[in-house]
Design an enzyme around this catalytic site. Structure first.
Site: not given
Ligand code: AMP
Length: 214
Positions: A13, A87, A126, A159, A171
């Site tokens: 996203k 959410r 990531r 990070r 999550r």
């Protein structure tokens, strides 16, 4: 044009939102970024949300709706990209009300579909540039060997504290329990479009552009 990018953590996203900001002059409203900013600058709210975020739980609807309400008061440029918001169903209802109050509407909800195994590897590898937010991945797009971001030359590789396997599990659980019902919610409202988020970044970009231009 106001749109929602909907999808689990790691769906891409943020990457796609950055592209839409650059090419369509849209404004990215990422509640995750806003909360991290509050946490890093040590505000009262930042202190309240720090533990919740580290665990991978959702912060309260009240807090995130308040953040979005504030941003909707500002410049809207080419429109808003809601990234990581809403959410929960309560957040989705609140967003509909807020947009109506402003005389605005939601033009598209783009669901980015990615399977769970891909999410784990995407998230655990990531990192981002601390200066410009360019996204890197240890395997597919490693941080440059000369230590300088290819986009801005910045030298800080960051990070996220919650990009670890334990937080990610939580999550994902939060996503499936509280956020995925929004897929049905927006489908029923006739606003949902879906793209395959597993492909190359450019392919996903093209699929999203086609939806927005339709
Ligand atoms: P993100 O950067 O979107 O992955 O969000 C990071 C974390 O911020 C999430 O795991 C939640 O703890 C919190 N967060 C971000 N957006 C929301 C939201 N709309 N509602 C509740 N919590 C959120």
């Amino acid at each position: 044009m106001n749109i929602i990018l909907l999808g689990p953590p790691g769906a891409g996203k943020g990457t796609q939102a950055r592209y839409l900001v650059d090419t369509r002059n849209m404004i990215q409203l990422s509640t995750g970024d806003m909360l991290r900013e509050a946490k890093d600058s040590g505000t009262e709210m930042g202190k309240i949300v720090a533990d919740v975020m580290a665990r991978g739980d959702l912060v309260t609807d009240e807090i995130v709706i308040g953040l979005i309400r504030e941003k909707l008061e500002g410049d809207k440029a080419g429109g808003f990209i809601f990234d990581g918001f809403p959410r929960t169903l309560a957040q989705a209802d609140a967003l509909a009300e807020l947009l109506e109050e402003k005389g605005e509407k939601l033009d598209a909800v783009v669901e980015m579909q990615v399977d769970d195994a891909a999410l784990v590897s995407r998230i655990t590898g990531r990192s981002t540039c601390g200066d410009c937010g360019e996204v890197y991945h240890d395997e597919t797009k490693p941080w440059p060997a000369d230590g300088k971001c290819t986009n801005c030359g910045g030298t800080t590789q960051k990070r996220r504290a919650d990009d670890n396997e334990d937080s990610l599990k939580q999550r994902l659980m939060e996503y499936y329990k509280k956020t995925s019902p929004l897929i049905g919610y927006y489908y029923a409202k006739g606003q949902l479009s879906s793209v395959d988020g597993l492909g190359e970044i450019d392919g996903v970009r093209a699929a999203i552009s086609a939806i927005l231009d339709a």
